[in-house]
Design a protein around this motif. Sequence first.
Motif, PDB file in Angstrom:
ATOM      1  N   VAL A 121       0.888  -1.201   0.131  1.00 13.49           N
ATOM      2  CA  VAL A 121       0.006   0.004   0.052  1.00 13.49           C
ATOM      3  C   VAL A 121       0.804   1.335  -0.015  1.00 13.49           C
ATOM      4  O   VAL A 121       0.594   2.321  -0.983  1.00 13.49           O
ATOM      5  CB  VAL A 121      -0.836  -0.010   1.411  1.00 13.49           C
ATOM      6  N   PRO A 122       1.901   1.336   0.723  1.00 16.15           N
ATOM      7  CA  PRO A 122       2.627   2.490   0.918  1.00 16.15           C
ATOM      8  C   PRO A 122       3.160   2.910  -0.650  1.00 16.15           C
ATOM      9  O   PRO A 122       3.256   4.025  -0.887  1.00 16.15           O
ATOM     10  CB  PRO A 122       3.809   2.409   1.634  1.00 16.15           C
ATOM     11  N   ILE A 123       3.767   2.003  -1.114  1.00 13.65           N
ATOM     12  CA  ILE A 123       4.431   2.340  -2.741  1.00 13.65           C
ATOM     13  C   ILE A 123       3.199   2.563  -3.451  1.00 13.65           C
ATOM     14  O   ILE A 123       3.519   3.496  -4.311  1.00 13.65           O
ATOM     15  CB  ILE A 123       5.423   1.223  -3.017  1.00 13.65           C
ATOM     16  N   LEU A 124       2.130   1.892  -3.318  1.00  9.88           N
ATOM     17  CA  LEU A 124       1.076   2.261  -4.380  1.00  9.88           C
ATOM     18  C   LEU A 124       0.644   3.572  -4.143  1.00  9.88           C
ATOM     19  O   LEU A 124       0.200   4.300  -5.297  1.00  9.88           O
ATOM     20  CB  LEU A 124      -0.131   1.228  -4.243  1.00  9.88           C
ATOM     21  N   ILE A 125       0.358   4.182  -2.777  1.00 11.85           N
ATOM     22  CA  ILE A 125      -0.026   5.491  -2.702  1.00 11.85           C
ATOM     23  C   ILE A 125       1.128   6.599  -2.983  1.00 11.85           C
ATOM     24  O   ILE A 125       1.056   7.382  -3.848  1.00 11.85           O
ATOM     25  CB  ILE A 125      -0.548   5.885  -1.304  1.00 11.85           C
ATOM     26  N   GLY A 126       2.067   6.332  -2.676  1.00 15.24           N
ATOM     27  CA  GLY A 126       3.376   7.239  -2.277  1.00 15.24           C
ATOM     28  C   GLY A 126       4.234   7.465  -3.634  1.00 15.24           C
ATOM     29  O   GLY A 126       4.651   8.636  -3.890  1.00 15.24           O
ATOM     30  N   PHE A 127       4.082   6.458  -4.753  1.00 17.99           N
ATOM     31  CA  PHE A 127       4.982   6.725  -6.089  1.00 17.99           C
ATOM     32  C   PHE A 127       4.309   7.624  -6.876  1.00 17.99           C
ATOM     33  O   PHE A 127       4.698   8.011  -7.936  1.00 17.99           O
ATOM     34  CB  PHE A 127       5.087   5.461  -6.603  1.00 17.99           C
ATOM     35  N   GLN A 128       3.013   7.864  -6.539  1.00 16.59           N
ATOM     36  CA  GLN A 128       2.500   8.618  -7.509  1.00 16.59           C
ATOM     37  C   GLN A 128       2.449  10.110  -7.606  1.00 16.59           C
ATOM     38  O   GLN A 128       2.257  11.115  -8.321  1.00 16.59           O
ATOM     39  CB  GLN A 128       0.660   8.644  -7.354  1.00 16.59           C
ATOM     40  N   TRP A 129       3.117  10.542  -6.313  1.00 15.26           N
ATOM     41  CA  TRP A 129       3.250  12.197  -6.171  1.00 15.26           C
ATOM     42  C   TRP A 129       4.147  12.851  -7.181  1.00 15.26           C
ATOM     43  O   TRP A 129       3.880  13.775  -7.562  1.00 15.26           O
ATOM     44  CB  TRP A 129       3.735  12.265  -4.756  1.00 15.26           C
ATOM     45  N   ASN A 130       5.252  12.181  -7.659  1.00 17.03           N
ATOM     46  CA  ASN A 130       6.074  12.847  -8.365  1.00 17.03           C
ATOM     47  C   ASN A 130       5.548  12.815  -9.654  1.00 17.03           C
ATOM     48  O   ASN A 130       6.038  13.742 -10.304  1.00 17.03           O
ATOM     49  CB  ASN A 130       7.553  11.756  -8.419  1.00 17.03           C
ATOM     50  N   SER A 131       4.664  11.907 -10.000  1.00 13.09           N
ATOM     51  CA  SER A 131       3.964  12.189 -11.265  1.00 13.09           C
ATOM     52  C   SER A 131       3.234  13.423 -11.442  1.00 13.09           C
ATOM     53  O   SER A 131       3.220  14.258 -12.494  1.00 13.09           O
ATOM     54  CB  SER A 131       2.848  10.915 -11.750  1.00 13.09           C
ATOM     55  N   THR A 132       2.513  13.840 -10.402  1.00 15.82           N
ATOM     56  CA  THR A 132       1.815  14.958 -10.347  1.00 15.82           C
ATOM     57  C   THR A 132       2.856  16.176 -10.483  1.00 15.82           C
ATOM     58  O   THR A 132       2.581  17.105 -11.118  1.00 15.82           O
ATOM     59  CB  THR A 132       1.052  15.270  -8.860  1.00 15.82           C
ATOM     60  N   TYR A 133       3.828  15.923  -9.730  1.00 17.85           N
ATOM     61  CA  TYR A 133       4.715  17.252  -9.777  1.00 17.85           C
ATOM     62  C   TYR A 133       5.342  17.274 -10.845  1.00 17.85           C
ATOM     63  O   TYR A 133       5.482  18.523 -11.581  1.00 17.85           O
ATOM     64  CB  TYR A 133       5.967  16.933  -8.636  1.00 17.85           C
ATOM     65  N   LEU A 134       5.705  16.449 -11.591  1.00 20.42           N
ATOM     66  CA  LEU A 134       6.132  16.445 -13.176  1.00 20.42           C
ATOM     67  C   LEU A 134       5.259  17.148 -14.222  1.00 20.42           C
ATOM     68  O   LEU A 134       5.716  17.996 -15.097  1.00 20.42           O
ATOM     69  CB  LEU A 134       6.298  14.987 -13.670  1.00 20.42           C
TER      70      LEU A 134
END
Length: 438
Positions: A178-191
């Motif tokens: 669950v942590p990686i599924l939620i946490g890895f999306q943040w840099n996509s938004t930042y990009l």
Amino acid sequence: MVFGCSLFSILSNKIGIKWVLIIGTLGYAPYSAALYVNNRYGTEWFVLFGGALCGIAASALWASEGAIALGYADIKDRGKFTGIWLGLRELGQLIGASIQLSLNVKKEGRGKVGYTTYLVLIALQCLGLPFALLVSSPHKVIKADGTRLRDPTLNKTVKGEFEKIWSLFKRTQMYLLVPILIGFQWNSTYLGIYMTKYFSVRSRTLGSLVSGIVATAANIFWGWFYDRQSLSRPTVARLTWAFFVILMLGTFGWQTANEKLYGDLKAAGTPITLDWANPGFGRGFASMVILRFLNESHYMFVYWLIGAFFDDLETLGLAVGIVRSFESVGSCLAFGIGAAQVAPMVNLIIAFAMFGFTIPATSAVVFMVPERPVNLRKLEEDGGSTSRAMSDGEPLGVIAVAAAAAKEASIEGSVVAALGSTDEKERDGVQPPGYELK
């Protein structure tokens, strides 16, 4: 999509995965049409309606396509199948970005793309439905060794599938993801924020094209690497995760330096518009490319992990639904913060912190990867005690081998009892009933 992905994974085991895939093709073109209307006429309500409609369709598409990619493949070919699936997904971006670049190649300043870009996207997305109709149902699939997939819709109830997906989520390796599924999306938004804030229109379209190319390269490379026979699956998992952690932390550090530079220039009154004709473009563009490569590699890694734990199509379908639901949680939160006019540096720091948060739990999952995935449905049919033991978090490979060994001993004992003799020569011509060791 937070709720829809898991729901459609359940429905795929009830009404059929092909029909869920077909439903998944119906919402993208209306959403692109809403973007076209917004870009040309400024209409906003249609965008919200189209986004909701796209969310329903995407829930079905995301839940079905991943299960097809993993479940239709032999275990030894799951890396290649996952790479082909995600690579085909990037093919749409490659075509669309190429057309966008040709339409916007002269726009050196910042702003929005031309509305004709969306007409091209609508046309491409309308092709989804006829192609989905050509996909074979699971029970019609014949693997290279001649075996067939079982129809996952046989004797299924919606209530029973709800119970199974909840039981699956309670497994240690699932909730630790669950942590990686939620946490890895943040840099996509930042990009997305980064490209819009600092790059010219034509540089953004170039970025979209190059992103598709590096993502496809990531799919091809990892698809080959994950199917390497010279390395065990546990070794592959640990090497890959170590590579991700080191490169991801280094790239985040580099991007933090970039943001600091742009912030200082803005404070000094120097406008920032990164265009391929201007100096400093390569520095800002390269970090984006590396992050895009790592993001696509993350998708490959997560789905390969799911395929490394589970073998049967029914379980894989439910597991993909869980994965997609929590990915949607991450996207929802990340896009929400991105829409709140947060400074790019703040968004980057949050993404950096979220990735650090994923490291301990994902490392634990990586060290749980077995050499061979387990067919949970077959074990359930063979005996409820084995299923209960597995749901309590016992090592998958040990349970599977122990169950098979016990079954083998039982069959041999039955043959001996029936023959009334334990002499090997007398039993040479008699074979126990056929069974398959998973």
